[in-house]
Design a protein around this motif. Structure first.
Motif, mmCIF file in Angstrom:
data_model
loop_
_atom_site.group_PDB
_atom_site.id
_atom_site.type_symbol
_atom_site.label_atom_id
_atom_site.label_comp_id
_atom_site.label_asym_id
_atom_site.label_seq_id
_atom_site.Cartn_x
_atom_site.Cartn_y
_atom_site.Cartn_z
ATOM 1 N N LEU A 1 3.996 -13.502 -4.084
ATOM 2 C CA LEU A 1 2.780 -14.313 -4.075
ATOM 3 C C LEU A 1 2.292 -14.593 -5.486
ATOM 4 O O LEU A 1 1.940 -15.705 -5.826
ATOM 5 C CB LEU A 1 1.657 -13.580 -3.331
ATOM 6 N N GLN A 2 2.209 -13.530 -6.277
ATOM 7 C CA GLN A 2 1.619 -13.644 -7.614
ATOM 8 C C GLN A 2 2.240 -12.582 -8.492
ATOM 9 O O GLN A 2 2.574 -11.488 -8.025
ATOM 10 C CB GLN A 2 0.109 -13.436 -7.520
ATOM 11 N N LYS A 3 2.372 -12.915 -9.777
ATOM 12 C CA LYS A 3 2.871 -11.930 -10.728
ATOM 13 C C LYS A 3 2.195 -12.140 -12.069
ATOM 14 O O LYS A 3 1.625 -13.205 -12.336
ATOM 15 C CB LYS A 3 4.386 -12.022 -10.879
ATOM 16 N N GLY A 4 2.249 -11.120 -12.885
ATOM 17 C CA GLY A 4 1.672 -11.220 -14.210
ATOM 18 C C GLY A 4 1.975 -9.976 -15.033
ATOM 19 O O GLY A 4 2.550 -9.004 -14.539
ATOM 20 N N GLU A 5 1.567 -10.057 -16.274
ATOM 21 C CA GLU A 5 1.768 -8.965 -17.230
ATOM 22 C C GLU A 5 0.420 -8.351 -17.583
ATOM 23 O O GLU A 5 -0.609 -9.014 -17.517
ATOM 24 C CB GLU A 5 2.404 -9.512 -18.516
ATOM 25 N N TYR A 6 0.436 -7.097 -17.953
ATOM 26 C CA TYR A 6 -0.732 -6.416 -18.503
ATOM 27 C C TYR A 6 -0.235 -5.485 -19.591
ATOM 28 O O TYR A 6 0.978 -5.228 -19.693
ATOM 29 C CB TYR A 6 -1.523 -5.666 -17.414
ATOM 30 N N THR A 7 -1.132 -4.995 -20.422
ATOM 31 C CA THR A 7 -0.728 -4.106 -21.500
ATOM 32 C C THR A 7 -0.029 -2.889 -20.908
ATOM 33 O O THR A 7 -0.615 -2.159 -20.122
ATOM 34 C CB THR A 7 -1.949 -3.658 -22.326
ATOM 35 N N GLY A 8 1.236 -2.735 -21.227
ATOM 36 C CA GLY A 8 2.000 -1.591 -20.756
ATOM 37 C C GLY A 8 2.828 -1.827 -19.508
ATOM 38 O O GLY A 8 3.472 -0.908 -19.014
ATOM 39 N N GLY A 9 2.811 -3.069 -18.977
ATOM 40 C CA GLY A 9 3.627 -3.289 -17.790
ATOM 41 C C GLY A 9 3.413 -4.630 -17.132
ATOM 42 O O GLY A 9 2.933 -5.572 -17.744
ATOM 43 N N ARG A 10 3.766 -4.684 -15.857
ATOM 44 C CA ARG A 10 3.679 -5.916 -15.097
ATOM 45 C C ARG A 10 3.374 -5.588 -13.642
ATOM 46 O O ARG A 10 3.556 -4.458 -13.204
ATOM 47 C CB ARG A 10 4.973 -6.733 -15.198
ATOM 48 N N TYR A 11 2.919 -6.618 -12.925
ATOM 49 C CA TYR A 11 2.613 -6.448 -11.507
ATOM 50 C C TYR A 11 3.191 -7.608 -10.721
ATOM 51 O O TYR A 11 3.460 -8.679 -11.261
ATOM 52 C CB TYR A 11 1.095 -6.362 -11.274
ATOM 53 N N ALA A 12 3.384 -7.372 -9.432
ATOM 54 C CA ALA A 12 3.802 -8.433 -8.516
ATOM 55 C C ALA A 12 3.172 -8.151 -7.161
ATOM 56 O O ALA A 12 3.249 -7.035 -6.647
ATOM 57 C CB ALA A 12 5.322 -8.458 -8.387
ATOM 58 N N TYR A 13 2.520 -9.180 -6.606
ATOM 59 C CA TYR A 13 1.980 -9.092 -5.250
ATOM 60 C C TYR A 13 2.983 -9.737 -4.311
ATOM 61 O O TYR A 13 3.430 -10.862 -4.545
ATOM 62 C CB TYR A 13 0.646 -9.817 -5.132
ATOM 63 N N ILE A 14 3.297 -9.035 -3.234
ATOM 64 C CA ILE A 14 4.294 -9.479 -2.272
ATOM 65 C C ILE A 14 3.599 -9.794 -0.947
ATOM 66 O O ILE A 14 2.744 -9.033 -0.488
ATOM 67 C CB ILE A 14 5.363 -8.379 -2.048
ATOM 68 N N ASP A 15 3.988 -10.898 -0.316
ATOM 69 C CA ASP A 15 3.411 -11.284 0.967
ATOM 70 C C ASP A 15 4.040 -10.440 2.079
ATOM 71 O O ASP A 15 5.069 -10.783 2.633
ATOM 72 C CB ASP A 15 3.627 -12.773 1.227
ATOM 73 N N THR A 16 3.376 -9.332 2.374
ATOM 74 C CA THR A 16 3.803 -8.431 3.444
ATOM 75 C C THR A 16 2.765 -8.419 4.565
ATOM 76 O O THR A 16 2.702 -7.478 5.358
ATOM 77 C CB THR A 16 4.013 -7.008 2.905
ATOM 78 N N LEU A 17 1.930 -9.462 4.626
ATOM 79 C CA LEU A 17 0.855 -9.500 5.623
ATOM 80 C C LEU A 17 1.377 -9.484 7.058
ATOM 81 O O LEU A 17 0.810 -8.809 7.912
ATOM 82 C CB LEU A 17 -0.042 -10.722 5.407
ATOM 83 N N GLU A 18 2.430 -10.219 7.333
ATOM 84 C CA GLU A 18 2.936 -10.270 8.710
ATOM 85 C C GLU A 18 3.464 -8.898 9.153
ATOM 86 O O GLU A 18 2.989 -8.367 10.143
ATOM 87 C CB GLU A 18 4.004 -11.362 8.850
ATOM 88 N N PRO A 19 4.416 -8.315 8.430
ATOM 89 C CA PRO A 19 4.939 -7.050 8.945
ATOM 90 C C PRO A 19 4.022 -5.845 8.713
ATOM 91 O O PRO A 19 3.986 -4.929 9.529
ATOM 92 C CB PRO A 19 6.263 -6.879 8.206
ATOM 93 N N LEU A 20 3.279 -5.811 7.607
ATOM 94 C CA LEU A 20 2.526 -4.605 7.233
ATOM 95 C C LEU A 20 1.016 -4.748 7.363
ATOM 96 O O LEU A 20 0.285 -3.771 7.197
ATOM 97 C CB LEU A 20 2.875 -4.191 5.801
ATOM 98 N N LYS A 21 0.530 -5.969 7.553
ATOM 99 C CA LYS A 21 -0.907 -6.252 7.725
ATOM 100 C C LYS A 21 -1.717 -6.040 6.453
ATOM 101 O O LYS A 21 -2.939 -5.961 6.486
ATOM 102 C CB LYS A 21 -1.513 -5.432 8.881
ATOM 103 N N ILE A 22 -1.059 -5.968 5.314
ATOM 104 C CA ILE A 22 -1.702 -5.862 4.002
ATOM 105 C C ILE A 22 -0.700 -6.335 2.958
ATOM 106 O O ILE A 22 0.514 -6.307 3.196
ATOM 107 C CB ILE A 22 -2.192 -4.421 3.708
#
Length: 153
Positions: free
Chosen positions: A121-142
Motif C-alpha cells: 500500500l505504502q512505503k517510505g524511509e525513516y532515519t535508521g530504516g524503512r517501512y512498508a504497509y501491506i494490504d492484509t485487510l481481507e485475510p487479517l482484518k488489519i
C-alpha cells in the motif's frame, strides 16, 4: 497461501490513527501514568521517499511513540495528502490501523506477500530504516506494517 510469510510472529508495534495527537497522547500518558512522549513529524517526501499505491506522495504524519515493554504503541495523525493513514482514517475513523513486525529482507517479503494477494500500500524511509504497509485487510482484518532497520556497521 504460503506459510510463515514474514519469517517472524512477534508483533513489535500497534499503530492507532487519531484526529488530535496532542489530546490523545496526553490521554494515553494519563491512562498509563507515564510521561507524554510528545510527537514528531515524518520526513518530507524528498527524505522519506514516500510512495502510496505506487505513486510519490507528499503525505506526512505526526507520530507519538509509547514504549510499553516489548510492544510499542504508535499514535498517528495524518495530514491531508494521500496516504494509507488518511484513507483509513477517513473511511473507518479513529482507532487501530496496523500491527507491525520487524523483518529482514523486506524487498523479498514484499514480493512474497504480493504473490499471495497482499499488495504493497505504502512505503517510505525513516532515519535508521524503512517501512512498508501491506494490504492484509481481507485475510487479517488489519493492515500489516513491515519495519526493517538498517544494519549496524
Amino acid at each position: 497461501m504460503e506459510k510463515n510469510l514474514l519469517g517472524t510472529h512477534v508483533i513489535t508495534q500497534i499503530g492507532i490513527l487519531v484526529h488530535d495527537i496532542e489530546k490523545t497522547s496526553q490521554a494515553y500518558a494519563d491512562f498509563f501514568g507515564v510521561a507524554n512522549p510528545g510527537w514528531s513529524i515524518t520526513g518530507a517526501v524528498d527524505v522519506a521517499e514516500t510512495e502510496y499505491r505506487g505513486e510519490r506522495s507528499e503525505a506526512r504524519a505526526k507520530l507519538a511513540f509509547f514504549n510499553m515493554g516489548s510492544l510499542q504503541l504508535e499514535l498517528i495523525e495524518p495530514d491531508e495528502h494521500p496516504s494509507t493513514w488518511r484513507e483509513y482514517l477517513d473511511e473507518h475513523g479513529e482507532g487501530p490501523h496496523h500491527i507491525a513486525f520487524g523483518v529482514e529482507g523486506m524487498k523479498d517479503i514484499v514480493t512474497t506477500l504480493a504473490r499471495n494477494e497482499m499488495p504493497l500500500l505504502q512505503k517510505g524511509e525513516y532515519t535508521g530504516g524503512r517501512y512498508a504497509y501491506i494490504d492484509t485487510l481481507e485475510p487479517l482484518k488489519i493492515i500489516v506494517e513491515l519495519l526493517e532497520r538498517d544494519k549496524k556497521k
